[in-house]
Scaffold this motif. Structure first.
Motif: not given
Length: 405
Positions: A162-165, A183-188
């Motif tokens: 997660n990157d937030s500005l 920006s939310h990034d999920h990886y499974i």
């Protein structure tokens, strides 16, 4: 290059030449450290702390303390009754697990959080603030058990980034303008591995596969108390959404062996594919599609020689050959003049590349005395980790110590 060849030739010649003098005390199943584990690259290699750790049931019955300062690793395990508990630090990851004779499992966790603030104030504006936050957390679960002739390992991994500005870019007596980006990034991913390690003699193999999914969501917004007409809020699909699939087959074969020396040869092979989601841009009527596949072949050789029950020397090398196939599709719709219908423009790009990577080579020495095992090795290879070396000419040294109880 000459230095690399000399290092490997030294271990191979020693193993072949001195093998004529058998040693009844030779033991190739001495528990190795990380230096041996990362360079041998063959399913038939001797046991190591990390191999056992990543196949949790193999930790059963082991009471030990393992330290590898050069790799930022530490492992402790304690056998009590019908089960063994173990704990490990592997760089930034922490692992906790339990092993029994019939099965084993472990959990590992990697947490990375950050928050930053920047404030600015002058005589013309009120407070202006920028805040940046993010995290990259990873959770891994491993489960393993032995069958009659094979080992089984299943791994489930979940990562989130997660990157937030948040930025107040303008503020005065009339109001302020604030922009936000998230920006939310999920990886499974899930993987399975089978190996004939329990029943292997001269020939050993391991095979398995991995399937994974990565999903990215991007949210942007603007809030203005000066001109409400400028306000907007948007949620869209990211450009790094993909499905990943991989299959591998590794084998090793002992081609030379005596009472106190042996030589392995083998190959590691894997096929990987990334299928990216089609990216849609409704404003520009644009669509992109991308597929990437890779084939890796890694032939390897490992030579070992045991001087006696206390001293052992080994040398190994591997060479990676890769072939990649990329397919990109780009299409965009344009409005034709004086016509009601749009016309579509499509472009295709196909790229095939073949690459041979840097030769990896290492040699090491192991000393065992009662419950103490010390190991040191010298490696020459291409590493991406900037803290360990930038090019193939870098000579790197690993060392570790294990105490068993």
């Amino acid at each position: 290059m000459r230095l690399k060849l000399h290092l490997f030739a030294l271990a191979t010649i020693v193993a072949a030449a001195i093998a004529e003098t058998p040693s009844d005390t030779a033991n190739f199943n001495v528990l190795h450290g990380n230096a041996y584990y990362t360079t041998a690259r063959t399913p038939g290699e001797a046991p190591s702390v990390l191999r056992n750790l990543y196949t949790p049931y193999l930790m059963y019955g082991n009471s030990l303390v393992y330290l590898a300062p050069s790799d930022n690793q530490a492992v402790a395990s304690y056998a009590s009754g019908e089960h063994t508990s173990f704990f490990a630090y592997l760089n930034s990851r922490a692992m906790l697990g339990i092993a029994t004779k019939s099965f084993g499992f472990s959990f590992s966790l990697d947490l990375d959080e950050k928050v930053e603030f920047f404030d600015e104030k002058d005589s013309y504006h009120k407070d202006e603030r920028t805040s940046v936050s993010g995290h990259g957390n990873e959770f891994t679960f491993r489960f393993s058990l032995p069958f009659q002739t094979t080992d089984f390992l299943a791994t489930l991994r979940y990562s989130q980034y997660n990157d937030s500005l948040a930025k107040v870019e303008y503020a005065d007596s009339e109001g302020k303008i604030k922009k936000e980006y998230h920006s939310h990034d999920h990886y499974i991913s899930g993987s399975v591995t089978f190996t004939n390690k329990p029943s292997a003699k001269d020939f050993s193999w391991s095979t398995g596969g991995t399937a994974a999914r990565n999903i990215e969501t991007v949210k942007t917004s603007l809030k203005s108390s000066i001109d409400p007409d400028d306000n907007y809020k948007e949620t869209r699909q990211g450009t790094s959404n993909y499905i990943y699939a991989s299959f591998f087959y590794n084998f090793g074969y002992i081609v030379l062996q005596s009472a106190n020396a042996r030589v392995h040869v083998g190959n590691n092979a894997s096929v990987n594919a990334y299928i990216y989601d089609r990216v849609k841009d409704n404003d520009n009527h644009r669509k992109d599609f991308y597929v990437q596949t890779n084939l890796y072949l890694t032939p390897h050789i490992l030579a070992e020689y045991a001087f006696n029950e206390n001293w052992m020397i080994w040398g190994g090398s591997y060479y990676t050959w890769s072939n990649s196939f990329n397919r990109e599709e780009y299409q965009e719709a344009y409005a034709a003049e004086d016509e009601d219908k749009d016309f579509m423009v499509k472009n295709y790009l196909t790229q095939i590349t073949t690459k041979t990577n840097t030769l990896g080579l290492s040699t090491g020495l192991l000393f065992k005395y009662k419950q103490l095992i010390l190991e040191a090795s010298i490696q020459s290879a291409l590493y991406r980790n900037p803290f360990r070396g930038f090019d193939g000419g870098s000579m790197l040294m690993d060392f570790s110590g294990t105490v068993t109880f």
